[in-house]
Design an enzyme around this catalytic site. Structure first.
Site, PDB file in Angstrom:
ATOM      1  CB  CYS A  66      36.442   4.456 -20.650  1.00 53.92           C
ATOM      2  SG  CYS A  66      36.629   3.027 -21.534  1.00 53.92           S
TER       3      CYS A  66
ATOM      4  CB  CYS B 235      31.506   3.406 -27.021  1.00 52.37           C
ATOM      5  SG  CYS B 235      31.622   2.856 -25.343  1.00 52.37           S
TER       6      CYS B 235
END
Length: 349
Positions: free
Chosen positions: A94, A192
């Site tokens: 990410c 997440c």
């Protein structure tokens, strides 16, 4: 701005230092995502908190939809790695693809010269000015340089880490002094997009993986039981194997080709040699023939002495001075010399 205290404090510090600051949150979730972790980084609550902090600081705020890229570059990668018998590290991916990839492009469109994040890490120029260096954050308990090892020179050159010299306590103090609502916000250590830290459940609910029977075998190839898919296992796992044994057994290898989970006793987890792939080198364009480092084989690993021998094909051979437990294909192995991040790569078989 992820909606947490770290990025909030980073924005406040930049304002104090005289920068012209704008806040950006990357919207990473599609509207119909049933697996969304509501209170995690970049989730709906995080967006509300980031907007509130921006209003308090008096800076412009933008919410940028990158959900399609996140689905492809991070969640897609996450699933494919498990299918291949590897254990992914979505935070590194990410950072590389979105937070320091797409975000830099968005910053350019908005006329910003730099991006800044709340990572606990430091950058500085090399002595001759030819390279950007990446270093550990000053707070050893919060250092996040491990997750940034894959950043290229052009990405590092446009990045500021305002919290690099601070501790977590310092960061909360900054947020409290600025009366930001995130000052005492609890931080999450989980992935997440996996709400309850149950990645197997997430993969199934998102229709990324389906159960498929296979064999659990010992190191001699004898069948001990059945499993529902190698995607639900990782190297070093002990619980949830569903087989009985006189002594504890651990997952020591995942064979994607034959859909097999191999188990063995604790001693079978120790290794002192492996190869890392897709290496990224930070202080130099071409690495030396061999050099000594402290190697971290996972984020919470303290690091261990190793000799690195780079190969012409972009891989590197790693020889640990002391064998380590559960070296896991798919995880990042990051190399340090004191505080300097030399580089790293992805652990192969």
């Amino acid at each position: 701005m992820s909606g947490g205290v770290d990025s909030s404090a980073a924005a406040a510090l930049l304002l104090e230092q005289g920068y012209d600051v704008i806040g950006i949150t990357l919207k990473l979730w599609p509207q119909d995502c049933v697996n969304r972790a509501e209170d995690k980084c970049c989730g709906p609550q995080a967006v509300m908190d980031a907007r509130s902090v921006s209003n308090k600081l008096g800076i412009p705020y933008y919410l940028v939809d990158e959900s399609a890229d996140f689905q492809k570059q991070v969640i897609g990668y996450f699933a494919e790695e498990y299918k291949a018998g590897r254990t992914p590290n979505p935070c590194v991916m990410c950072n590389e693809k979105l937070k320091f990839g797409t975000l830099i492009s968005r910053a350019q469109q908005l006329g910003a010269e730099y991006i800044a994040t709340g990572h606990f890490a430091r950058t500085e120029k090399s002595a001759d000015g030819s390279r950007m260096l990446l270093k550990r954050g000053r707070d050893p308990r919060k250092d996040q340089s491990y997750f940034l090892f894959s950043l290229r020179q052009d990405q590092l050159a446009r990045t500021i880490f305002p919290l690099g010299q601070l501790t977590k306590t310092d960061t909360r103090t900054v947020a409290r002094q600025c009366e930001l609502k995130t000052a005492d916000k609890e931080e999450s250590m989980e992935i997440c997009f996996v709400p309850d830290n149950d990645y197997g459940k997430f993969l199934q609910q998102a229709n990324l993986v389906k159960k498929h029977k296979g064999e659990i075998v010992n190191v001699h190839g004898h069948v001990l039981g059945q499993h529902d898919g190698i995607e639900f296992y990782t190297i070093g796992q002990r619980r949830g194997l569903g087989i009985s044994s006189a002594k504890p057994l651990y997952v020591v290898e995942l064979d994607a080709i034959n859909n097999r989970v191999m188990v063995g006793d604790e001693s079978a987890l120790d290794r002192d040699e492996f190869t890392v792939e897709r290496c990224n080198w930070i202080p130099f364009a071409s690495p030396p023939e061999t050099f000594e480092v402290s190697a971290k084989i996972r984020y919470n690993h303290p690091g261990t002495g190793a000799t690195i021998t780079p190969q012409p094909n972009g891989t590197a051979k790693v020889k640990l001075h002391v064998p380590q437990r559960a070296i896991t294909p798919g995880q990042a192995c990051v190399f340090y010399q004191d505080d300097l991040v030399v580089g790293g790569g992805w652990i192969g078989r």
